[in-house]
Design a protein around this motif. Structure first.
Motif, PDB file in Angstrom:
ATOM      1  N   ALA A   1      48.187  38.835  35.835  1.00  0.00           N
ATOM      2  CA  ALA A   1      48.114  39.859  36.889  1.00  0.00           C
ATOM      3  C   ALA A   1      47.400  41.115  36.428  1.00  0.00           C
ATOM      4  O   ALA A   1      46.651  41.731  37.197  1.00  0.00           O
ATOM      5  CB  ALA A   1      49.525  40.191  37.365  1.00  0.00           C
ATOM      6  N   ASP A   2      47.586  41.513  35.161  1.00  0.00           N
ATOM      7  CA  ASP A   2      46.975  42.755  34.693  1.00  0.00           C
ATOM      8  C   ASP A   2      45.479  42.626  34.433  1.00  0.00           C
ATOM      9  O   ASP A   2      44.810  43.621  34.130  1.00  0.00           O
ATOM     10  CB  ASP A   2      47.677  43.248  33.430  1.00  0.00           C
ATOM     11  N   GLN A   3      44.916  41.399  34.575  1.00  0.00           N
ATOM     12  CA  GLN A   3      43.486  41.196  34.382  1.00  0.00           C
ATOM     13  C   GLN A   3      42.731  41.016  35.699  1.00  0.00           C
ATOM     14  O   GLN A   3      41.506  41.199  35.736  1.00  0.00           O
ATOM     15  CB  GLN A   3      43.239  39.971  33.490  1.00  0.00           C
ATOM     16  N   LYS A   4      43.458  40.696  36.754  1.00  0.00           N
ATOM     17  CA  LYS A   4      42.780  40.343  38.011  1.00  0.00           C
ATOM     18  C   LYS A   4      41.974  41.487  38.612  1.00  0.00           C
ATOM     19  O   LYS A   4      40.983  41.259  39.297  1.00  0.00           O
ATOM     20  CB  LYS A   4      43.808  39.834  39.026  1.00  0.00           C
ATOM     21  N   ASN A   5      42.405  42.731  38.382  1.00  0.00           N
ATOM     22  CA  ASN A   5      41.717  43.868  38.977  1.00  0.00           C
ATOM     23  C   ASN A   5      40.689  44.496  38.044  1.00  0.00           C
ATOM     24  O   ASN A   5      40.122  45.553  38.381  1.00  0.00           O
ATOM     25  CB  ASN A   5      42.742  44.934  39.398  1.00  0.00           C
ATOM     26  N   LEU A   6      40.433  43.887  36.902  1.00  0.00           N
ATOM     27  CA  LEU A   6      39.406  44.397  36.002  1.00  0.00           C
ATOM     28  C   LEU A   6      38.032  44.241  36.643  1.00  0.00           C
ATOM     29  O   LEU A   6      37.778  43.288  37.393  1.00  0.00           O
ATOM     30  CB  LEU A   6      39.446  43.654  34.668  1.00  0.00           C
ATOM     31  N   VAL A   7      37.139  45.173  36.347  1.00  0.00           N
ATOM     32  CA  VAL A   7      35.820  45.189  36.985  1.00  0.00           C
ATOM     33  C   VAL A   7      35.077  43.879  36.751  1.00  0.00           C
ATOM     34  O   VAL A   7      34.521  43.288  37.683  1.00  0.00           O
ATOM     35  CB  VAL A   7      34.995  46.381  36.448  1.00  0.00           C
ATOM     36  N   ALA A   8      35.060  43.395  35.505  1.00  0.00           N
ATOM     37  CA  ALA A   8      34.314  42.168  35.185  1.00  0.00           C
ATOM     38  C   ALA A   8      34.832  40.982  35.985  1.00  0.00           C
ATOM     39  O   ALA A   8      34.048  40.143  36.460  1.00  0.00           O
ATOM     40  CB  ALA A   8      34.412  41.881  33.697  1.00  0.00           C
ATOM     41  N   VAL A   9      36.149  40.893  36.157  1.00  0.00           N
ATOM     42  CA  VAL A   9      36.748  39.781  36.913  1.00  0.00           C
ATOM     43  C   VAL A   9      36.412  39.919  38.392  1.00  0.00           C
ATOM     44  O   VAL A   9      36.038  38.942  39.056  1.00  0.00           O
ATOM     45  CB  VAL A   9      38.276  39.751  36.700  1.00  0.00           C
ATOM     46  N   ALA A  10      36.530  41.142  38.931  1.00  0.00           N
ATOM     47  CA  ALA A  10      36.242  41.357  40.350  1.00  0.00           C
ATOM     48  C   ALA A  10      34.778  41.059  40.675  1.00  0.00           C
ATOM     49  O   ALA A  10      34.468  40.455  41.710  1.00  0.00           O
ATOM     50  CB  ALA A  10      36.582  42.795  40.728  1.00  0.00           C
ATOM     51  N   GLU A  11      33.870  41.457  39.800  1.00  0.00           N
ATOM     52  CA  GLU A  11      32.441  41.193  40.033  1.00  0.00           C
ATOM     53  C   GLU A  11      32.166  39.693  40.061  1.00  0.00           C
ATOM     54  O   GLU A  11      31.443  39.198  40.945  1.00  0.00           O
ATOM     55  CB  GLU A  11      31.611  41.859  38.939  1.00  0.00           C
ATOM     56  N   LEU A  12      32.736  38.958  39.097  1.00  0.00           N
ATOM     57  CA  LEU A  12      32.515  37.510  39.059  1.00  0.00           C
ATOM     58  C   LEU A  12      33.116  36.824  40.283  1.00  0.00           C
ATOM     59  O   LEU A  12      32.529  35.884  40.833  1.00  0.00           O
ATOM     60  CB  LEU A  12      33.134  36.926  37.788  1.00  0.00           C
ATOM     61  N   ARG A  13      34.285  37.275  40.707  1.00  0.00           N
ATOM     62  CA  ARG A  13      34.924  36.688  41.893  1.00  0.00           C
ATOM     63  C   ARG A  13      34.030  36.865  43.118  1.00  0.00           C
ATOM     64  O   ARG A  13      33.885  35.947  43.938  1.00  0.00           O
ATOM     65  CB  ARG A  13      36.287  37.323  42.121  1.00  0.00           C
TER      66      ARG A  13
END
Length: 482
Positions: free
Chosen positions: A437-449
């Motif tokens: 959960a603490d990684q889902k809102n990271l910029v790199a993850v959001a951009e890839l999603r």
């Protein structure tokens, strides 16, 4: 000469004594046996030997399966070796056998308090509230409840419970720190400052109190006050790690590099091995590579059997373009011990960086053969397959990395990128959604999603993700996606 009758009488008495002794051993209750195993396990825990303690506590549970204390102590030992799942299972079993086991209730709630899932936090809150009905002045329970409420955004309730905790146990510094945190969450920086100032008064012999107030002042951009407090902490305890580390970091941020260098050097000389490389790291960061390498070499000579120090030296050699020196250290290590997995793995990574793929594969496969559960070696193999253009095998290794350690963000990002490049948008989304959960809102993850959703033509979802991202930070990728 003793008569035959007398001899027979003596033999009969010996036989009867043996029967009594054997009977006493057989009559020892399961409860007594279980208690003995528990005491033995506790002594091992006190000696920092949780692995052997686990065996004792399992024996205690085996001879008396209804002993809640056995499962509680087993959970503590399992948590001590990092087995979170087993530890939680032990706590739940203890509470199943004895719902009123206060220590188990509190420990389970504490573990749940560290979660970020609101449902888990609500469960922890309810457990702590139930515990406080039976023990309304339990300071640890009040503190844990306050931490849970802070995470749930119930700041006023948290402040109230912290006040009760401090009244019950006024000598606990951690309660004051949490109260200051709650005040900050209420945007009451003055109130937080007063709480921490009072803590310094209440704990005059504690180096922790001024360091914590100093860190507060750093956050308030009051560097002069912060530095004085870090110095005060070192006056109380000249070997206080946090005081010295915070002082060195502040001096570096203020541009006082000579002062920072002396502080980092002093920190690296403390008994705590964790901070031994900080001076070498400082030198490396300052571009003084030869001095940094010399310091890493000194640390290896100081502790020749410390593999972590050797690993740092090899990395320093590699960064300084001294690859032959790095290879020599690793070759010498493997001559000494052919099963040195750390050396094998690092040599394989050196071969990989040099483009010597067959040699890299040979070393990495040896590591896998001896330790198939190493996330690091599977990540290195993924890099090898990527360099060879074998995307399916790369993804297979990255998936294995995440199976072994789901929190390794870089592996998750590279797996998602590989899937996106293969037009597998939904699979990439699934990989990213499985992140902690603490990684889902990271910029790199959001951009890839967003890229993965674009592949599927889900423009509305992409726009929502882009808007959320831009509200936080305007990165070139978010702007391009917009």
């Amino acid at each position: 000469m003793r008569s035959t009758v007398s001899l027979c009488r003596d033999l009969m008495m010996v036989a009867m004594l043996l029967v009594v002794l054997v009977s006493a051993g057989c009559m020892r209750s399961p409860e007594a046996k279980s208690a003995a195993y528990i005491e033995a396990g506790k002594k091992l825990l006190e000696k920092k030997d949780p692995a052997r303690a686990i065996l004792q506590f399992r024996n205690a549970a085996q001879v008396n399966p209804k002993n809640a204390e056995a499962y509680y102590q087993l959970s503590q030992a399992l948590l001590a070796v990092g087995d979170l799942r087993g530890g939680v299972a032990g706590l739940r079993k203890a509470l199943e056998l004895n719902p009123k086991h206060t220590a188990a209730q509190l420990r389970l709630a504490d573990l749940m308090t560290n979660a970020s899932d609101p449902e888990v936090l609500k469960d922890a809150q309810q457990r702590l509230q139930a515990l406080l009905q039976d023990a309304p002045e339990n300071a640890d329970a009040l503190h844990s409840l306050a931490l849970t409420e802070l995470k749930l955004g119930e700041t006023d309730a948290a402040v109230q419970h912290l006040g009760r905790a401090m009244a019950t146990a006024p000598k606990e510094l951690v309660f004051a720190v949490t109260l200051a945190q709650a005040k900050l969450q209420q945007k009451d920086s003055m109130g937080a400052e007063k709480v921490l100032q009072k803590a310094c008064e209440d704990f005059p012999n504690s180096a922790d109190a001024p360091v914590i107030l100093g860190r507060f002042y750093v956050g308030q951009n009051k560097a002069a006050q912060a530095e004085k407090l870090f110095q005060r902490g070192l006056t109380i305890d000249p070997t206080h790690v946090a005081a010295l580390l915070n002082l060195a970091t502040l001096q570096y941020q203020l541009g006082r590099k000579q002062d920072a260098e002396q502080s980092f050097k002093r920190l690296s000389g403390l008994p705590d091995k964790t901070y031994r490389p900080v001076y070498a790291n400082f030198l490396f960061q300052e571009g003084r590579r030869d001095e940094a390498v010399a310091e890493f070499e000194r640390l290896v000579k100081q502790s020749p059997d410390d593999r972590t120090s050797r690993t740092r030296l090899v990395a320093a050699y590699q960064a300084a373009n001294r690859v032959p020196d790095a290879q020599k250290i690793l070759s010498d290590a493997m001559k000494k011990n052919p099963k040195d997995l750390d050396a094998l793995l690092q040599r394989g990574e050196l071969f990989l960086a040099a483009g010597k793929y067959p040699e890299a594969e040979a070393d990495l496969n040896k590591v896998v053969h001896m330790n198939a559960d190493s996330p690091a070696v599977h990540f290195a193999l993924a890099k090898l397959h990527q360099a060879r253009g074998a995307a399916p095998r790369q993804r297979q290794e990255l998936s294995e990395v995440l199976r072994l350690n789901p929190v390794l963000l870089q592996a998750r990002i590279e797996l998602a990128k590989s899937l996106i490049s293969d037009n597998a948008g939904q699979a990439a989304v699934d990989v990213l959604e499985a992140a902690p959960a603490d990684q889902k809102n990271l910029v790199a993850v959001a951009e890839l999603r967003n890229w993965a959703l674009l592949l599927q033509g889900k423009d509305a979802e992409v726009q929502k993700g882009v808007n959320q991202g831009l509200a936080t930070v305007r990165t070139p990728t978010f702007l391009m996606q917009d």
